[in-house]
Design an enzyme around this catalytic site. Structure first.
Site, short mmCIF file in Angstrom:
data_model
loop_
_atom_site.label_atom_id
_atom_site.label_comp_id
_atom_site.label_asym_id
_atom_site.label_seq_id
_atom_site.Cartn_x
_atom_site.Cartn_y
_atom_site.Cartn_z
N HIS A 1 0.84 -1.19 0.00
CA HIS A 1 0.00 0.00 0.00
C HIS A 1 0.88 1.25 0.00
CE1 HIS A 1 0.49 -0.87 4.43
NE2 HIS A 1 0.92 0.38 4.36
C1 T46 Z 1 4.51 -0.44 6.82
C2 T46 Z 1 4.61 -1.74 7.52
C3 T46 Z 1 5.95 -2.03 8.11
C4 T46 Z 1 -3.66 -0.63 13.45
O1 T46 Z 1 -4.75 -0.78 14.01
N1 T46 Z 1 -2.80 0.35 13.91
C5 T46 Z 1 -1.58 0.57 13.34
O2 T46 Z 1 -0.83 1.47 13.79
C6 T46 Z 1 -1.18 -0.25 12.23
C7 T46 Z 1 0.16 -0.04 11.55
C8 T46 Z 1 -2.05 -1.22 11.80
N2 T46 Z 1 -3.25 -1.41 12.42
C9 T46 Z 1 -4.14 -2.47 11.90
C10 T46 Z 1 -4.74 -2.16 10.55
C11 T46 Z 1 -4.87 -3.52 9.89
O3 T46 Z 1 -6.12 -4.07 10.23
O4 T46 Z 1 -3.40 -3.67 11.75
C12 T46 Z 1 -3.78 -4.35 10.56
C13 T46 Z 1 -2.58 -4.57 9.64
O5 T46 Z 1 -2.06 -3.27 9.32
P1 T46 Z 1 -1.27 -2.94 7.97
O6 T46 Z 1 -2.03 -3.39 6.78
O7 T46 Z 1 -0.91 -1.50 8.04
O8 T46 Z 1 0.05 -3.85 8.14
P2 T46 Z 1 1.36 -3.92 7.26
O9 T46 Z 1 2.36 -4.64 8.07
O10 T46 Z 1 1.05 -4.46 5.93
O11 T46 Z 1 1.86 -2.41 7.05
C14 T46 Z 1 2.31 -1.61 8.15
C15 T46 Z 1 2.26 -0.14 7.71
O12 T46 Z 1 0.93 0.22 7.36
C16 T46 Z 1 3.17 0.08 6.54
O13 T46 Z 1 3.15 1.43 6.15
O14 T46 Z 1 5.50 0.10 6.35
O15 T46 Z 1 3.62 -1.92 8.53
#
Ligand code: T46
Length: 143
Positions: A60
């Site tokens: 993303h």
């Molecule tokens: C990146 C990588 C390293 C939350 O509720 N709070 C938060 O602060 C975060 C980051 C996530 N969430 C929830 C939202 C989703 O339901 O956790 C779930 C997975 O989150 P996300 O799709 O963001 O996870 P990653 O690991 O794919 O991505 C995140 C960051 O968004 C991204 O910018 O660099 O971690």
């Protein structure tokens, strides 16, 4: 700053932490807001247990969020894309972060069994800030 990273994607810059090497008694890494980290930090999160070699995270971009991403243990591949330029960067140095500004599509893969991702962000979590559709990302990045 590690010039050897040679980042070619727009919206991305290296961030080097202050480091005190006290081996064999450990290494100390320091991230201070508005010093090594180019913004005030409102959120910190980390990801561990990345032992699945097929794990993929990210996929993303963000509309407004700025983040500095570190691999503080082990290694990973960070795939960066600004809509025109793409680049893969191997992160394996805890002192070396990548500053991701808005509209950078980022994907993480090829995690070593012991890898840990640490992220410092300038805003609280907001799902509305995510661009999870690549076609929409391309349209916004190129407009
Ligand atoms: C990146 C990588 C390293 C939350 O509720 N709070 C938060 O602060 C975060 C980051 C996530 N969430 C929830 C939202 C989703 O339901 O956790 C779930 C997975 O989150 P996300 O799709 O963001 O996870 P990653 O690991 O794919 O991505 C995140 C960051 O968004 C991204 O910018 O660099 O971690």
């Amino acid at each position: 700053m590690n010039k050897s990273l040679n980042l070619r994607v727009n919206g991305v810059q290296p961030v080097k932490l202050a480091t005190f090497k006290d081996l064999p008694d450990g290494n100390l890494f320091i991230a201070e807001a508005a010093k090594q980290i180019p913004f005030e930090i409102k959120r910190v999160y980390f990801i561990n247990s990345l032992a699945n070699p097929k794990a993929v995270r990210g996929k993303h971009a963000h509309r407004k969020l700025e983040q500095v991403l570190f691999c503080i243990s082990g290694s990973l591949l960070l795939h960066l894309d600004d809509g025109e330029n793409k680049q893969r960067v191997k992160l394996n140095d805890p002192s070396m972060g990548i500053w991701l500004r808005p509209l950078v599509w980022h994907v993480m893969s090829s995690f070593s069994y012991d890898s840990i991702i640490l992220v410092l962000a300038n805003e609280w979590f907001d799902e509305g800030d995510y661009i999870r559709d690549y076609a929409e990302f391309l349209r916004l990045a190129r407009s």
